[in-house]
Design a protein around this motif. Structure first.
Motif, mmCIF file in Angstrom:
data_model
loop_
_atom_site.group_PDB
_atom_site.id
_atom_site.type_symbol
_atom_site.label_atom_id
_atom_site.label_comp_id
_atom_site.label_asym_id
_atom_site.label_seq_id
_atom_site.Cartn_x
_atom_site.Cartn_y
_atom_site.Cartn_z
ATOM 1 N N GLY A 90 0.834 -1.193 0.000
ATOM 2 C CA GLY A 90 0.000 0.000 0.000
ATOM 3 C C GLY A 90 0.868 1.241 0.000
ATOM 4 O O GLY A 90 2.098 1.178 0.044
ATOM 5 N N GLN A 91 0.225 2.397 -0.032
ATOM 6 C CA GLN A 91 0.949 3.669 -0.099
ATOM 7 C C GLN A 91 1.695 3.990 1.189
ATOM 8 O O GLN A 91 2.549 4.862 1.207
ATOM 9 N N ASP A 92 1.376 3.250 2.258
ATOM 10 C CA ASP A 92 2.058 3.493 3.520
ATOM 11 C C ASP A 92 3.439 2.866 3.545
ATOM 12 O O ASP A 92 4.161 2.940 4.524
ATOM 13 N N GLY A 93 3.815 2.234 2.457
ATOM 14 C CA GLY A 93 5.178 1.724 2.352
ATOM 15 C C GLY A 93 5.260 0.219 2.342
ATOM 16 O O GLY A 93 4.311 -0.470 2.032
ATOM 17 N N GLY A 94 6.410 -0.235 2.680
ATOM 18 C CA GLY A 94 6.706 -1.654 2.561
ATOM 19 C C GLY A 94 7.843 -1.803 1.583
ATOM 20 O O GLY A 94 8.425 -0.822 1.111
ATOM 21 N N GLU A 95 8.165 -3.010 1.278
ATOM 22 C CA GLU A 95 9.245 -3.287 0.327
ATOM 23 C C GLU A 95 8.847 -2.768 -1.056
ATOM 24 O O GLU A 95 7.705 -2.923 -1.479
ATOM 25 N N GLU A 96 9.782 -2.135 -1.740
ATOM 26 C CA GLU A 96 9.500 -1.639 -3.090
ATOM 27 C C GLU A 96 9.335 -2.808 -4.041
ATOM 28 O O GLU A 96 10.080 -3.785 -3.982
ATOM 29 N N VAL A 97 8.349 -2.705 -4.922
ATOM 30 C CA VAL A 97 8.039 -3.760 -5.877
ATOM 31 C C VAL A 97 7.976 -3.159 -7.272
ATOM 32 O O VAL A 97 7.305 -2.145 -7.487
ATOM 33 N N SER A 98 8.662 -3.795 -8.209
ATOM 34 C CA SER A 98 8.655 -3.349 -9.605
ATOM 35 C C SER A 98 7.938 -4.383 -10.467
ATOM 36 O O SER A 98 7.628 -5.486 -10.011
ATOM 37 N N VAL A 99 7.717 -4.038 -11.716
ATOM 38 C CA VAL A 99 7.121 -4.985 -12.661
ATOM 39 C C VAL A 99 8.018 -6.219 -12.773
ATOM 40 O O VAL A 99 7.528 -7.356 -12.810
ATOM 41 N N GLY A 100 9.326 -6.014 -12.799
ATOM 42 C CA GLY A 100 10.255 -7.142 -12.868
ATOM 43 C C GLY A 100 10.139 -8.068 -11.669
ATOM 44 O O GLY A 100 10.231 -9.295 -11.798
ATOM 45 N N ASP A 101 9.928 -7.486 -10.480
ATOM 46 C CA ASP A 101 9.740 -8.301 -9.277
ATOM 47 C C ASP A 101 8.488 -9.167 -9.410
ATOM 48 O O ASP A 101 8.487 -10.343 -9.046
ATOM 49 N N ILE A 102 7.433 -8.579 -9.931
ATOM 50 C CA ILE A 102 6.183 -9.324 -10.111
ATOM 51 C C ILE A 102 6.395 -10.477 -11.084
ATOM 52 O O ILE A 102 5.963 -11.602 -10.838
ATOM 53 N N ALA A 103 7.083 -10.216 -12.181
ATOM 54 C CA ALA A 103 7.358 -11.267 -13.163
ATOM 55 C C ALA A 103 8.146 -12.407 -12.524
ATOM 56 O O ALA A 103 7.822 -13.585 -12.715
ATOM 57 N N ARG A 104 9.159 -12.054 -11.748
ATOM 58 C CA ARG A 104 10.007 -13.077 -11.127
ATOM 59 C C ARG A 104 9.238 -13.901 -10.104
ATOM 60 O O ARG A 104 9.280 -15.121 -10.120
ATOM 61 N N VAL A 105 8.497 -13.246 -9.224
ATOM 62 C CA VAL A 105 7.779 -13.954 -8.166
ATOM 63 C C VAL A 105 6.660 -14.828 -8.742
ATOM 64 O O VAL A 105 6.463 -15.962 -8.310
ATOM 65 N N LEU A 106 5.940 -14.298 -9.722
ATOM 66 C CA LEU A 106 4.834 -15.058 -10.318
ATOM 67 C C LEU A 106 5.302 -16.022 -11.409
ATOM 68 O O LEU A 106 4.507 -16.780 -11.946
ATOM 69 N N ARG A 107 6.597 -15.935 -11.733
ATOM 70 C CA ARG A 107 7.182 -16.787 -12.769
ATOM 71 C C ARG A 107 6.445 -16.653 -14.103
ATOM 72 O O ARG A 107 6.031 -17.625 -14.721
ATOM 73 N N ILE A 108 6.279 -15.384 -14.490
ATOM 74 C CA ILE A 108 5.659 -15.084 -15.779
ATOM 75 C C ILE A 108 6.621 -14.207 -16.572
ATOM 76 O O ILE A 108 7.550 -13.628 -16.019
ATOM 77 N N HIS A 109 6.382 -14.126 -17.861
ATOM 78 C CA HIS A 109 7.224 -13.302 -18.731
ATOM 79 C C HIS A 109 7.059 -11.832 -18.340
ATOM 80 O O HIS A 109 5.948 -11.393 -18.015
ATOM 81 N N PRO A 110 8.143 -11.060 -18.377
ATOM 82 C CA PRO A 110 8.039 -9.636 -18.023
ATOM 83 C C PRO A 110 6.988 -8.873 -18.823
ATOM 84 O O PRO A 110 6.330 -7.977 -18.277
ATOM 85 N N SER A 111 6.790 -9.229 -20.089
ATOM 86 C CA SER A 111 5.772 -8.521 -20.880
ATOM 87 C C SER A 111 4.368 -8.812 -20.345
ATOM 88 O O SER A 111 3.513 -7.925 -20.340
ATOM 89 N N ARG A 112 4.139 -10.024 -19.873
ATOM 90 C CA ARG A 112 2.832 -10.378 -19.269
ATOM 91 C C ARG A 112 2.652 -9.597 -17.968
ATOM 92 O O ARG A 112 1.579 -9.053 -17.712
ATOM 93 N N ALA A 113 3.693 -9.541 -17.150
ATOM 94 C CA ALA A 113 3.620 -8.775 -15.906
ATOM 95 C C ALA A 113 3.333 -7.308 -16.206
ATOM 96 O O ALA A 113 2.514 -6.673 -15.539
ATOM 97 N N SER A 114 3.980 -6.778 -17.224
ATOM 98 C CA SER A 114 3.780 -5.384 -17.602
ATOM 99 C C SER A 114 2.333 -5.129 -18.022
ATOM 100 O O SER A 114 1.730 -4.114 -17.653
ATOM 101 N N ARG A 115 1.756 -6.053 -18.791
ATOM 102 C CA ARG A 115 0.361 -5.899 -19.216
ATOM 103 C C ARG A 115 -0.591 -5.963 -18.018
ATOM 104 O O ARG A 115 -1.536 -5.174 -17.918
ATOM 105 N N LEU A 116 -0.349 -6.917 -17.103
ATOM 106 C CA LEU A 116 -1.198 -7.028 -15.913
ATOM 107 C C LEU A 116 -1.147 -5.737 -15.098
ATOM 108 O O LEU A 116 -2.184 -5.220 -14.665
ATOM 109 N N VAL A 117 0.050 -5.220 -14.894
ATOM 110 C CA VAL A 117 0.220 -3.990 -14.120
ATOM 111 C C VAL A 117 -0.466 -2.830 -14.834
ATOM 112 O O VAL A 117 -1.178 -2.033 -14.202
ATOM 113 N N ALA A 118 -0.277 -2.716 -16.142
ATOM 114 C CA ALA A 118 -0.888 -1.611 -16.898
ATOM 115 C C ALA A 118 -2.409 -1.634 -16.757
ATOM 116 O O ALA A 118 -3.035 -0.578 -16.576
ATOM 117 N N GLU A 119 -2.999 -2.825 -16.799
ATOM 118 C CA GLU A 119 -4.461 -2.938 -16.643
ATOM 119 C C GLU A 119 -4.899 -2.506 -15.246
ATOM 120 O O GLU A 119 -5.921 -1.831 -15.085
#
Length: 159
Positions: A53-82
């Motif tokens: 949330g906006q109150d902070g926590g560990e910083e998360v990028s699109v690349g982090d999402i791709a790595r953790v979810l084990r998906i292609h970075p372009s898929r992570a980017s599309r999910l985030v954009a939506e």
């Protein structure tokens, strides 16, 4: 290994197999989406769960999402954009490296995550609703211990 211990380990293994099927079918997630957030899909829940949330926590990028979810970075980017377009996520500048974009949940993203957590707890509450308090406390403690041990022993270290 004593036969009783072997039998109990077999019971755990069998139950884990059934749990894997339930988790694979995403029965709780689907139920939550139907009741709380029909505009989202299961992948959206996965992403929202990784972003602070906006109150902070560990910083998360699109690349982090791709790595953790084990998906292609372009898929992570599309999910985030939506999710940004739907107003559930915000893009921000990293406080540690101004060249890096990070993600935060918006107020509506926080609200939906709170509702989802509450709904998940209600579903679990229904499942264990008729359990004696002592059994529930024992299970909660043992299950948490099991998961912590699993994480410590079987999760590969970050690369």
């Amino acid at each position: 290994m004593p036969p009783d211990r072997e039998q109990e380990i077999a019971r755990i293994s069998d139950a884990m197999g059934r749990l894997r099927v339930l988790i694979g079918r995403r029965v709780i997630g689907r139920r939550v989406l139907d009741r709380v957030a029909p505009m989202l899909d299961l992948s959206d829940l996965d992403v929202l769960g990784l972003v602070p949330g906006q109150d902070g926590g560990e910083e998360v990028s699109v690349g982090d999402i791709a790595r953790v979810l084990r998906i292609h970075p372009s898929r992570a980017s599309r999910l985030v954009a939506e999710l940004v377009e739907k107003g559930f996520l915000l893009r921000a500048v990293s406080q540690r490296d101004a060249r890096r974009a990070v993600l935060l949940r918006s107020d509506s993203g926080n609200r939906i995550c709170t509702e989802i957590r509450q709904m998940k707890r209600e579903v679990i509450g229904e499942i264990v609703g008729d359990w004696p308090e002592a059994d529930l406390a024992d299970f909660a403690r043992a299950f948490e211990t099991f998961i912590l041990s699993w994480e410590e022993r079987l999760t590969p270290p970050p690369s």
